[in-house]
Design an enzyme around this catalytic site. Structure first.
Site, mmCIF file in Angstrom:
data_model
loop_
_atom_site.group_PDB
_atom_site.id
_atom_site.type_symbol
_atom_site.label_atom_id
_atom_site.label_comp_id
_atom_site.label_asym_id
_atom_site.label_seq_id
_atom_site.Cartn_x
_atom_site.Cartn_y
_atom_site.Cartn_z
ATOM 1 N N GLY A 48 2.115 -7.159 3.162
ATOM 2 C CA GLY A 48 3.355 -7.867 3.128
ATOM 3 C C GLY A 48 4.885 -7.756 3.118
ATOM 4 O O GLY A 48 5.797 -8.382 3.459
ATOM 5 N N THR A 49 4.393 -7.089 5.176
ATOM 6 C CA THR A 49 5.957 -6.719 5.632
ATOM 7 C C THR A 49 6.196 -7.988 6.840
ATOM 8 O O THR A 49 7.416 -8.091 6.892
ATOM 9 C CB THR A 49 5.676 -5.280 7.274
ATOM 10 O OG1 THR A 49 4.568 -5.823 7.173
ATOM 11 C CG2 THR A 49 5.284 -4.171 5.733
ATOM 12 N N GLY A 58 1.028 -1.340 -0.401
ATOM 13 C CA GLY A 58 0.527 -0.060 0.075
ATOM 14 C C GLY A 58 0.675 1.455 -0.184
ATOM 15 O O GLY A 58 0.689 2.152 -0.765
ATOM 16 N N GLN A 68 11.799 -4.651 4.801
ATOM 17 C CA GLN A 68 11.689 -3.641 4.558
ATOM 18 C C GLN A 68 12.948 -2.658 5.324
ATOM 19 O O GLN A 68 12.406 -1.111 3.659
ATOM 20 C CB GLN A 68 10.893 -3.637 6.048
ATOM 21 C CG GLN A 68 10.070 -3.749 6.434
ATOM 22 C CD GLN A 68 8.402 -3.209 5.512
ATOM 23 O OE1 GLN A 68 8.330 -2.650 6.185
ATOM 24 N NE2 GLN A 68 7.840 -3.979 4.807
ATOM 25 N N GLY A 103 2.605 0.074 13.191
ATOM 26 C CA GLY A 103 2.111 -0.872 13.145
ATOM 27 C C GLY A 103 2.261 -2.472 14.060
ATOM 28 O O GLY A 103 1.698 -2.993 15.387
ATOM 29 N N LYS A 106 11.154 0.123 17.282
ATOM 30 C CA LYS A 106 11.105 1.900 16.644
ATOM 31 C C LYS A 106 10.401 1.038 15.269
ATOM 32 O O LYS A 106 10.882 -0.147 14.991
ATOM 33 C CB LYS A 106 12.277 2.558 16.956
ATOM 34 C CG LYS A 106 12.257 3.049 18.043
ATOM 35 C CD LYS A 106 13.930 3.144 17.633
ATOM 36 C CE LYS A 106 14.359 4.397 19.266
ATOM 37 N NZ LYS A 106 15.932 4.990 19.332
ATOM 38 N N GLY A 107 9.789 1.488 14.809
ATOM 39 C CA GLY A 107 8.404 1.231 13.517
ATOM 40 C C GLY A 107 10.232 1.495 12.298
ATOM 41 O O GLY A 107 11.218 2.278 12.342
ATOM 42 N N GLU A 133 9.053 3.246 7.547
ATOM 43 C CA GLU A 133 10.003 4.194 6.651
ATOM 44 C C GLU A 133 10.911 4.676 7.201
ATOM 45 O O GLU A 133 11.775 5.172 5.625
ATOM 46 C CB GLU A 133 8.404 4.984 6.736
ATOM 47 C CG GLU A 133 7.169 4.957 6.762
ATOM 48 C CD GLU A 133 5.790 5.776 7.134
ATOM 49 O OE1 GLU A 133 5.159 6.669 6.860
ATOM 50 O OE2 GLU A 133 6.037 5.086 8.572
ATOM 51 N N ARG A 176 14.688 -3.079 19.426
ATOM 52 C CA ARG A 176 14.748 -4.496 18.959
ATOM 53 C C ARG A 176 14.337 -4.420 17.967
ATOM 54 O O ARG A 176 13.835 -4.121 16.965
ATOM 55 C CB ARG A 176 13.873 -5.225 19.903
ATOM 56 C CG ARG A 176 14.982 -4.815 21.171
ATOM 57 C CD ARG A 176 14.395 -5.606 21.802
ATOM 58 N NE ARG A 176 14.223 -6.871 22.337
ATOM 59 C CZ ARG A 176 13.304 -7.894 22.904
ATOM 60 N NH1 ARG A 176 12.436 -7.683 23.572
ATOM 61 N NH2 ARG A 176 12.951 -9.244 23.041
#
Lengths: 330, 697
Positions: free
Chosen positions: B457-458, B229, B591, B499, B654-655, B658, B581
């Site tokens: 898909g991640t 997406g 990613q 997420g 942490k994400g 992006e 982590r």
């Protein structure tokens, strides 16, 4: 999308007869371009005549040299063919510079020659395009035209021919063998594609209903001293921004013969006759190569967004020829 | 042994590669009909007449929905979803009708034949810093202040020894997920069931309920597998609304899937930006004054204000600071989220400007960034929960062999190639949002964990399963994880790199709760109908300490530029990250390198080409809108530092969705400058922008 009929003819004669009987019919080979255009509504045939079952899928060595490439030989097979790689490596190089592995597995020799322009306005039924709909105007002439023609265009159409293979075939003096309702005929590939003039919707000199059955490539003693250079916006699948097919024959340092053709600069693959003329019989130097390119490009009329193609083609010409002459500066 | 931190292939991988995994329009549904959208052929104006007769004459066409006959919707917060309700046309390509038919092909042919007349008005579709309509939005996405100021930028800039004032431009970028937006909608006894390709079915459920005037429990949204997406599926989008409208109209289930061409615009895209960056520094490159003025576009339908300059607020030092955002409201589709909205284009400009400042000061660009590190967030004044930017720069430089780099641009040759290297910093907020989850123990010793997370898909599904195994303290193969269904405990979208941080928090709390309950079950016997614990993190997330929480990174890139043609090729990208982590190294790496490659794509390849006469983008397929692919990156590496940050969330993550793209375009652009000596400030950098400016051989 529009409903259509589909037929697999038994032989060339039946294929040609089917096309002759149905004004809105089209031959289908690999379908890598036609099927997309049908989905987009750019082409709306009533009947598809699938020629992939016809026995036109072999490469023959002709008596006395030269090759006959069947119309439905897949691009992948042609590029990998040992005879092609030995006799005419320019064809392999041009093919492998184009499309992707998946597309080359489907696309055919004749289909490659007859593919349509990738001009974005041609592919969008919401935009004006004289090629798609004569009389509606050319949106590209004053629109986004970075990728389009610098040579031989008309006010009615500034599209380019997208094929890499065709550029190599033009350089090699190849000849198309075709059948049409009037019988068999032969057309030099250099005369197969037209400049747009007043009729951009007429892209080739093939009579209506004609089926290309083979492409014949004559022998060329210096065919192995060749290169195909393609400038592209990315390394993965991309059409040329500009390309040069070249073969060079030197006698000492004198140019005995040369073949030079340009891609992505015009409505047809562009054989650079003026440049060849400027080279033949003269001692080869990088300066001569540049002068030869300039002689050819003197006729260029860049569009607002593609003036860079002139120095690009000039530089590619110099690199191609100096590399073949073994005098590349680095 | 802990499950978290170990490589594990995606749980659904075998289903995906064998075709067993169902995407939104692949579920078998009896009596399904097909919808096809009709785009507006006018750029601004009103529909004066819709002639549906030619479309209805196509065999198989059931109906044509348009503003004159579509079921009514309740206006809501997002006007881009108030579809087929009014005759107004806001931009070219806006969906103004839907044809429904027994077959996809008939619907498509019908759509071609719908005749619409427009009363057209002049349009404005080109963003410019001189646009007369530029205005100051109230806030910028997703709620940041529009402008910030600290100290006296003008005075600080005027007094600086070294001043840089440069304007950077980025074009429209189009989200191109593998799976175009697609929906199957079914009405049953007044209840609506949709299978939708979305990044979050909980918000889609809420939006559909509001639009159709239903209680949320009357709407179920399933998104079990989603083919990407990049933000464009981060909220309910037109296809799900149109499919639900069409299904109601024809009283049959309706599938509506968009084509690649139809993705370019109406579903959101990254706005073009015009960014002026000014840096005032001392001769050693220490920044005293920093200003970032960003201009972007929005639509006449709905305001979207890209937070382009927000990155500059917290990244580097500078006593005198200012950031501003201005918008032009154009007759274009509404821009929306595309991977790191704000940070991505903003970091391109700021990290390019830092490179220019480094050249101006004669300071190594890695060192310049280290000199401008900060210990508290310059924007909020808060301490950082952890900030390892400098460590990323140093370790990345070491791995990249940066130390011996000659800073002189345009002097390295390898045959016909000019060689150059570039660096850029990177950061992205490490946020969490509230979520709920449930964990159930079965008598046979197995467990089920449920949360309405979305895996686009991640590898999110697999990561949550690993987290659950550790929280339950049982082998992972005894756990089933269920996600992607609005009937499950509610959770937020797969977006904002929130997420895994948010979902794992709820999963851990539910699993911990269940583990505690099991300890107290008499005889350790689970009842026949199982034992379930639900948990919500709403209170805990709200109670988080006020800290500046960010992930950090550093990009190192080597490019080569053909001296004859100007063609640019990327030899190597190396990303060094500090992201808390890492739950699953293999999917995390995907990613990160995916984001890095998308930054390369932004720097060199992608560009929406606007034709202002028509008011839309003329390149709208993957042959004419180039997205970088494998052949475009020859060597790519992503590494991360060990980082323990107890102030994040229970999983300590942490994400990572992006941060890979943030700064990577600047690193590529900086490398191109180093290779050629040519500074291109309008992306993408393509051969025609270099060709006549390359150093002579």
């Amino acid at each position: 999308m529009k409903a259509f009929r589909y037929h697999r003819p038994a032989d060339v004669a039946e294929a040609v007869a089917l096309l002759d009987a149905e004004p809105a019919a089209a031959y289908l080979a690999g379908g890598t371009n036609l099927v997309d255009l049908m989905k987009l509504g750019v082409q709306r045939p009533e009947l598809l005549v699938d020629v992939t079952g016809l026995p036109l899928d072999t490469v023959e060595v002709l008596p006395g040299g030269g090759l006959r490439i069947g119309a439905t030989v897949r691009n992948s097979d042609l590029a990998a063919d040992p005879v092609i790689r030995r006799e005419h490596p320019l064809l392999s190089r041009a093919l492998l510079a184009g499309a992707s592995g998946q597309l080359r597995n489907l696309a055919t020799t004749a289909g490659n020659l007859l593919q349509r322009t990738r001009c974005v306005y041609f592919q969008d039924t919401g935009k004006a395009c004289n090629k798609r709909e004569p009389g509606t105007g050319c949106a590209a002439r004053h629109g986004q035209n970075r990728d389009l023609a610098i040579l031989g265009w008309s006010e009615l159409c500034v599209a380019t021919h997208p094929s890499d293979l065709a550029v190599a075939l033009v350089a090699l003096d190849a000849v198309v063998e075709a059948h049409d309702p009037g019988g068999a005929r032969e057309i030099p590939v250099a005369e197969l594609h037209r400049t747009p003039g007043e009729h951009p919707e007429r892209e080739t000199s093939l009579p209506r209903g004609a089926l290309i059955t083979a492409v014949r490539v004559p022998p060329l003693p210096f065919a192995r001293r060749c290169t195909y250079l393609k400038a592209r916006d990315r390394a993965s699948f991309a059409f040329a921004v500009g390309s040069v097919a070249a073969a060079l024959d030197l006698d000492g340092d004198t140019v005995r013969d040369v073949r030079l053709a340009y891609g992505a600069v015009a409505h047809r693959p562009w054989r650079a006759y003026r440049a060849e003329e400027a080279l033949r019989g003269r001692p080869f130097t990088a300066e001569l190569a540049a002068q030869a390119a300039d002689a050819e490009l003197a006729a260029a009329r860049p569009l607002p967004h593609n003036g860079f193609k002139v120095p690009l083609i000039r530089n590619l010409t110099v690199r191609a020829l100096t590399t073949l002459a073994g005098t590349a500066p680095r | 042994m802990s499950a978290v931190g170990r490589e594990h292939p995606r749980l659904e991988g075998p289903d995906k590669v064998t075709g067993a995994a169902r995407y939104a329009v692949e579920y078998p549904v009896d009596g399904v009909a097909y919808g096809w959208v009709v785009p507006a052929a006018a750029t601004r104006g009103r529909i004066t007449r819709v002639d549906v007769a030619p479309a209805l004459a196509v065999p198989g066409v059931l109906d044509v929905l348009h503003h004159g006959n579509a079921p009514r919707l309740t206006p809501g917060v997002d006007d881009t979803l108030f579809l087929l309700q009014e005759p107004t046309v806001h931009y070219r390509g806006e969906y103004v009708a839907v044809v429904v038919a027994d077959s996809l092909e008939a619907a498509r042919e019908g759509a071609r034949l719908v005749r619409i007349d427009y009363d057209t008005q002049p349009h404005s579709t080109v963003l410019s810093e001189h646009h007369p309509g530029l205005y100051r939005p109230d806030t910028v996405n997703p709620g940041y202040p529009t402008d910030t100021t600290d100290g006296d930028f003008d005075a600080g800039f005027a007094a600086a020894e070294v001043r840089l004032d440069a304007t950077y431009r980025t074009p429209a970028y189009h989200n191109n997920p593998m799976e175009p937006h697609a929906t199957t909608a079914q009405w049953r006894n007044g209840r609506l069931l949709v299978h939708d390709s979305t990044q979050g079915s909980t918000p889609v459920q809420a939006t559909l309920a509001q639009l159709f005037g239903l209680p949320p429990e009357a709407v179920r949204v399933v998104a079990e597998h989603v083919g990407g997406g990049f933000g464009s599926k981060g909220a309910a989008k037109a296809p799900v609304v149109l499919a639900a409208l069409a299904a109601r109209q024809v009283d049959r289930p309706v599938r509506l899937a968009l084509t690649r061409q139809q993705l370019f615009g109406p579903l959101g895209y990254r706005t073009p930006t015009i960014q002026r960056v000014r840096l005032g520094a001392d001769a050693d490159g220490r920044i005293a004054a920093i200003c970032h003025d960003a201009i972007s576009q929005t639509s006449g339908v709905h305001e979207f204000a890209e937070q382009t300059a927000v990155y500059t607020r917290s990244m580097y030092a500078g006593r005198h600071r200012r950031t501003t955002h201005r918008l032009a409201r154009l007759d274009v589709p509404t821009p929306f989220w595309m991977r790191a909205p704000g940070e991505c284009p903003g970091a391109y400009a700021l990290e390019s400007a830092l490179d220019e400042l480094a050249s101006a000061c004669g300071v190594d660009p890695v060192e310049l960034r280290i000199r401008n590190d900060v210990t508290v967030d310059p924007d909020s004044g808060q301490p950082f929960s952890s900030r390892n930017l400098v460590a990323c720069l140093r370790e990345g430089a070491r791995r990249f062999d940066w130390a011996d780099r000659d800073p002189t641009p345009g002097v390295r040759r390898l045959g016909r190639w000019l060689i150059g290297t570039g660096v850029a910093g990177s950061s992205y907020p490490a946020r969490s949002r509230a979520a709920a989850a449930a964990a159930t123990a079965a008598p046979d010793g197995t467990f089920e964990v449920r949360i309405n997370a979305t895996d686009i898909g991640t590898g999110a599904r697999t990561a949550l399963w690993q987290v659950a195994a550790d929280a339950l303290e049982v082998p992972a193969d005894r756990i089933t994880i269920r996600i992607g269904d609005s009937d499950l405990p509610p959770a937020g979208v797969a977006g904002g790199s929130m997420g895994t941080a948010s979902w794992s928090w709820a999963v851990i709390r539910a699993c911990q709760g269940l583990r505690d309950r099991l300890r107290h079950v008499p005889g350790a016997a689970v009842p026949a109908d199982g034992l379930t614990v639900e948990a919500s993190t709403a209170d805990e997330v709200r109670a988080q300490r006020p800290l500046a929480r960010y992930a950090y990174g550093a990009h190192f890139v080597q490019v080569r530029v053909d001296a004859d043609t100007g063609e640019i090729r990327v030899d190597r990208m190396l990303g060094m990250f500090a992201v808390g982590r890492v739950v699953n190294p293999s999917t995390a790496r995907s990613q990160l390198i995916g984001g890095m490659t998308m930054g390369l794509s932004m720097a060199l390849h992608e560009e929406g080409l606007l034709d202002e006469r028509y008011g839309d983008w003329v390149n709208h397929d993957l042959a004419t809108y180039h997205v970088s692919a494998c052949a475009d990156i020859e060597r790519i590496e992503a590494y991360w530092l060990p980082e323990e940050d107890p102030e994040l969330n229970p999983a300590g993550v942490k994400g990572i969705g992006e941060i890979g793209i943030v700064g990577s375009a600047a690193a590529v652009a900086n490398a191109v400058h180093h290779a050629t000596g040519v500074r291109v400030r309008d992306l993408p950098i393509r051969l025609d922008k270099l060709l006549d400016r390359l150093p002579a051989g």
